[in-house]
Every structure is written in C-alpha cells, then in structure tokens.
Design a protein around this motif. Sequence first.
Motif, PDB file in Angstrom:
ATOM      1  N   PRO A 172      41.513  46.374  29.409  1.00 36.14           N
ATOM      2  CA  PRO A 172      39.772  46.303  29.740  1.00 36.14           C
ATOM      3  C   PRO A 172      39.700  44.496  30.071  1.00 36.14           C
ATOM      4  CG  PRO A 172      40.045  47.837  28.633  1.00 36.14           C
ATOM      5  CD  PRO A 172      41.447  47.137  28.581  1.00 36.14           C
ATOM      6  N   GLU A 173      39.998  44.061  29.218  1.00 39.10           N
ATOM      7  CA  GLU A 173      39.774  42.162  29.239  1.00 39.10           C
ATOM      8  C   GLU A 173      40.478  41.677  31.110  1.00 39.10           C
ATOM      9  OE1 GLU A 173      41.382  44.097  26.770  1.00 39.10           O
ATOM     10  OE2 GLU A 173      42.616  42.878  25.484  1.00 39.10           O
ATOM     11  N   ASP A 174      41.012  42.226  31.216  1.00 40.10           N
ATOM     12  CA  ASP A 174      41.258  42.193  32.599  1.00 40.10           C
ATOM     13  C   ASP A 174      40.582  42.403  34.261  1.00 40.10           C
ATOM     14  OD1 ASP A 174      45.016  42.560  31.858  1.00 40.10           O
ATOM     15  OD2 ASP A 174      43.914  40.853  31.506  1.00 40.10           O
ATOM     16  N   THR A 175      39.701  42.905  33.434  1.00 37.80           N
ATOM     17  CA  THR A 175      38.336  43.129  34.485  1.00 37.80           C
ATOM     18  C   THR A 175      37.823  42.198  35.245  1.00 37.80           C
ATOM     19  OG1 THR A 175      37.829  45.306  34.078  1.00 37.80           O
ATOM     20  CG2 THR A 175      36.250  44.400  35.352  1.00 37.80           C
ATOM     21  N   ALA A 176      37.749  41.933  36.562  1.00 41.66           N
ATOM     22  CA  ALA A 176      37.403  40.358  37.012  1.00 41.66           C
ATOM     23  C   ALA A 176      37.260  40.428  38.333  1.00 41.66           C
ATOM     24  CB  ALA A 176      38.014  39.385  36.024  1.00 41.66           C
ATOM     25  N   VAL A 177      37.200  39.443  39.418  1.00 45.09           N
ATOM     26  CA  VAL A 177      37.028  39.111  40.304  1.00 45.09           C
ATOM     27  C   VAL A 177      38.006  38.297  40.640  1.00 45.09           C
ATOM     28  CG1 VAL A 177      36.632  38.064  42.634  1.00 45.09           C
ATOM     29  CG2 VAL A 177      34.251  39.309  41.147  1.00 45.09           C
ATOM     30  N   TYR A 178      39.266  38.804  41.227  1.00 46.91           N
ATOM     31  CA  TYR A 178      40.241  37.720  40.990  1.00 46.91           C
ATOM     32  C   TYR A 178      40.500  36.784  42.823  1.00 46.91           C
ATOM     33  CZ  TYR A 178      42.844  39.780  37.107  1.00 46.91           C
ATOM     34  OH  TYR A 178      42.726  40.801  35.928  1.00 46.91           O
ATOM     35  N   TYR A 179      40.533  35.682  42.574  1.00 49.44           N
ATOM     36  CA  TYR A 179      40.568  34.849  43.743  1.00 49.44           C
ATOM     37  C   TYR A 179      41.796  34.146  43.889  1.00 49.44           C
ATOM     38  CZ  TYR A 179      36.170  34.967  42.831  1.00 49.44           C
ATOM     39  OH  TYR A 179      33.821  35.459  42.934  1.00 49.44           O
ATOM     40  N   CYS A 180      42.513  34.477  45.239  1.00 48.05           N
ATOM     41  CA  CYS A 180      43.764  33.404  45.557  1.00 48.05           C
ATOM     42  C   CYS A 180      43.129  31.633  45.949  1.00 48.05           C
ATOM     43  CB  CYS A 180      44.962  34.041  46.378  1.00 48.05           C
ATOM     44  SG  CYS A 180      43.982  33.902  48.290  1.00 48.05           S
ATOM     45  N   ALA A 181      44.067  31.090  46.007  1.00 48.50           N
ATOM     46  CA  ALA A 181      43.690  29.455  46.683  1.00 48.50           C
ATOM     47  C   ALA A 181      45.087  28.734  46.186  1.00 48.50           C
ATOM     48  CB  ALA A 181      42.947  28.197  44.853  1.00 48.50           C
TER      49      ALA A 181
ATOM     50  N   THR B 291      41.813  21.648  41.218  1.00 56.90           N
ATOM     51  CA  THR B 291      42.843  21.005  42.468  1.00 56.90           C
ATOM     52  C   THR B 291      43.068  21.566  43.537  1.00 56.90           C
ATOM     53  OG1 THR B 291      44.271  20.955  41.038  1.00 56.90           O
ATOM     54  CG2 THR B 291      43.081  18.899  40.959  1.00 56.90           C
ATOM     55  N   TYR B 292      43.099  22.726  43.720  1.00 58.64           N
ATOM     56  CA  TYR B 292      43.018  23.502  45.182  1.00 58.64           C
ATOM     57  C   TYR B 292      42.029  23.409  46.295  1.00 58.64           C
ATOM     58  CZ  TYR B 292      46.499  26.356  41.870  1.00 58.64           C
ATOM     59  OH  TYR B 292      47.406  26.583  40.886  1.00 58.64           O
ATOM     60  N   ASP B 293      42.719  23.381  47.001  1.00 62.94           N
ATOM     61  CA  ASP B 293      41.893  23.442  48.384  1.00 62.94           C
ATOM     62  C   ASP B 293      40.795  24.015  49.173  1.00 62.94           C
ATOM     63  OD1 ASP B 293      44.250  21.250  48.630  1.00 62.94           O
ATOM     64  OD2 ASP B 293      42.450  20.147  48.169  1.00 62.94           O
ATOM     65  N   TYR B 294      41.172  25.091  49.097  1.00 61.12           N
ATOM     66  CA  TYR B 294      41.323  26.425  49.695  1.00 61.12           C
ATOM     67  C   TYR B 294      41.194  27.914  49.023  1.00 61.12           C
ATOM     68  CZ  TYR B 294      42.179  23.548  53.428  1.00 61.12           C
ATOM     69  OH  TYR B 294      42.400  22.012  54.090  1.00 61.12           O
ATOM     70  N   TRP B 295      39.981  28.801  49.436  1.00 60.14           N
ATOM     71  CA  TRP B 295      39.685  29.676  48.313  1.00 60.14           C
ATOM     72  C   TRP B 295      39.505  31.035  49.406  1.00 60.14           C
ATOM     73  CZ3 TRP B 295      40.132  30.184  42.935  1.00 60.14           C
ATOM     74  CH2 TRP B 295      39.970  28.349  42.501  1.00 60.14           C
ATOM     75  N   GLY B 296      39.774  32.085  48.461  1.00 60.51           N
ATOM     76  CA  GLY B 296      40.013  33.473  49.656  1.00 60.51           C
ATOM     77  C   GLY B 296      38.542  33.914  48.527  1.00 60.51           C
ATOM     78  N   GLN B 297      38.111  35.232  49.219  1.00 57.36           N
ATOM     79  CA  GLN B 297      36.682  35.638  48.933  1.00 57.36           C
ATOM     80  C   GLN B 297      36.673  36.366  47.384  1.00 57.36           C
ATOM     81  OE1 GLN B 297      38.883  37.506  51.190  1.00 57.36           O
ATOM     82  NE2 GLN B 297      39.048  39.115  50.385  1.00 57.36           N
ATOM     83  N   GLY B 298      37.522  36.436  47.195  1.00 56.10           N
ATOM     84  CA  GLY B 298      37.711  36.921  45.976  1.00 56.10           C
ATOM     85  C   GLY B 298      38.213  39.342  45.983  1.00 56.10           C
ATOM     86  N   THR B 299      38.578  39.673  45.259  1.00 62.81           N
ATOM     87  CA  THR B 299      38.866  40.345  45.087  1.00 62.81           C
ATOM     88  C   THR B 299      38.147  40.945  43.457  1.00 62.81           C
ATOM     89  OG1 THR B 299      40.760  43.185  45.999  1.00 62.81           O
ATOM     90  CG2 THR B 299      40.944  41.217  44.353  1.00 62.81           C
ATOM     91  N   GLN B 300      37.986  42.562  43.441  1.00 66.53           N
ATOM     92  CA  GLN B 300      37.794  43.068  41.735  1.00 66.53           C
ATOM     93  C   GLN B 300      38.668  44.112  42.243  1.00 66.53           C
ATOM     94  OE1 GLN B 300      34.643  42.967  40.643  1.00 66.53           O
ATOM     95  NE2 GLN B 300      35.782  43.795  38.946  1.00 66.53           N
ATOM     96  N   VAL B 301      38.855  43.805  40.102  1.00 70.15           N
ATOM     97  CA  VAL B 301      39.234  44.957  39.377  1.00 70.15           C
ATOM     98  C   VAL B 301      38.948  45.141  37.940  1.00 70.15           C
ATOM     99  CG1 VAL B 301      41.921  43.752  38.739  1.00 70.15           C
ATOM    100  CG2 VAL B 301      42.050  43.402  40.519  1.00 70.15           C
ATOM    101  N   THR B 302      38.935  45.955  38.392  1.00 70.57           N
ATOM    102  CA  THR B 302      38.030  46.886  37.597  1.00 70.57           C
ATOM    103  C   THR B 302      39.532  47.866  36.003  1.00 70.57           C
ATOM    104  OG1 THR B 302      36.438  46.512  38.601  1.00 70.57           O
ATOM    105  CG2 THR B 302      36.228  48.484  36.165  1.00 70.57           C
ATOM    106  N   VAL B 303      39.211  47.432  35.210  1.00 68.42           N
ATOM    107  CA  VAL B 303      40.211  48.625  33.855  1.00 68.42           C
ATOM    108  C   VAL B 303      39.262  49.064  33.013  1.00 68.42           C
ATOM    109  CG1 VAL B 303      41.996  48.093  32.515  1.00 68.42           C
ATOM    110  CG2 VAL B 303      41.837  46.539  35.011  1.00 68.42           C
ATOM    111  N   SER B 304      39.152  50.664  33.096  1.00 66.26           N
ATOM    112  CA  SER B 304      39.080  50.916  32.158  1.00 66.26           C
ATOM    113  C   SER B 304      39.778  51.492  30.727  1.00 66.26           C
ATOM    114  CB  SER B 304      38.270  52.482  33.059  1.00 66.26           C
ATOM    115  OG  SER B 304      38.696  52.724  33.483  1.00 66.26           O
ATOM    116  N   LEU B 305      38.867  52.242  29.896  1.00 68.03           N
ATOM    117  CA  LEU B 305      39.694  52.718  29.355  1.00 68.03           C
ATOM    118  C   LEU B 305      40.300  53.709  29.200  1.00 68.03           C
ATOM    119  CD1 LEU B 305      37.015  51.015  25.872  1.00 68.03           C
ATOM    120  CD2 LEU B 305      39.196  50.450  26.547  1.00 68.03           C
TER     121      LEU B 305
END
Length: 125
Positions: free
Chosen positions: A88-97, A111-125
Amino acid sequence: QVQLVESGGGLVQAGGSLSLSCAASGRTFSIYAMGWFRQAPGKEREFVAAIRWSGRSTYYADSVKGRFTISSDNAKNTVYLQMNSLKPEDTAVYYCAVARGGRYYYTDSGTYDYWGQGTQVTVSL
C-alpha cells in the motif's frame, strides 16, 4: 526537447504486480539516463529507480530494491518499471524522467531535464 508518455498504472491488491512503460520521442539521442520517481499525496517526490542509457547500469531506492526492476529497450527509446510484491505504501503517481547528462546524480530530481505526465498506481489492502 524530449517528450515522454507513461502507461501501465492502475489498481492492484497488495502483493500483486504492475508494469509501467515510458516511451521517449523527440531528441532521444540526448538521453544519458532515465529514471522513475513517485509522489504520494502530501509527500515530496522521491526517487524510485534509474538506468543509464549506455551500459545500462541500474540504481534503486532502498524501499523498492528486490521488488522493482528497471529496464530499457534503447531501440524503442522506452524504459520499463516492473513492480512486484506491491505494498500500500507504493501508492503514488509515478513519473518517468530523462537526464541529458552533465550535472547528473540519479537520485536528484533536479538533474533530470524532461518529465512525463505521471501515471497513478494504487495498491489496496
């Protein structure tokens, strides 16, 4: 400019797996390394994993080591994050860069120059 498109997020039960992808386009010849960061509600963005484009050295946050695997397909300009044994603590918006090099340190988001828009990861109990 480098454009990044992430995919693969979603909802999964604890103990399950998800795979994220991030496809780069544009000036991809400038890629020195790619990384994944995440941001949970009310928390700062944190480093998850990174891979150098040449040599493919990989780096992981202690919190994901042994559970997550970063890989790349340089021909497709794509980086992947395989996430196993999710908590569950892995729940977050994940961004690549993308980092172009120079003043680069893999855990430093600045020190990263470009970022993605993010994708939601939700881990339920």
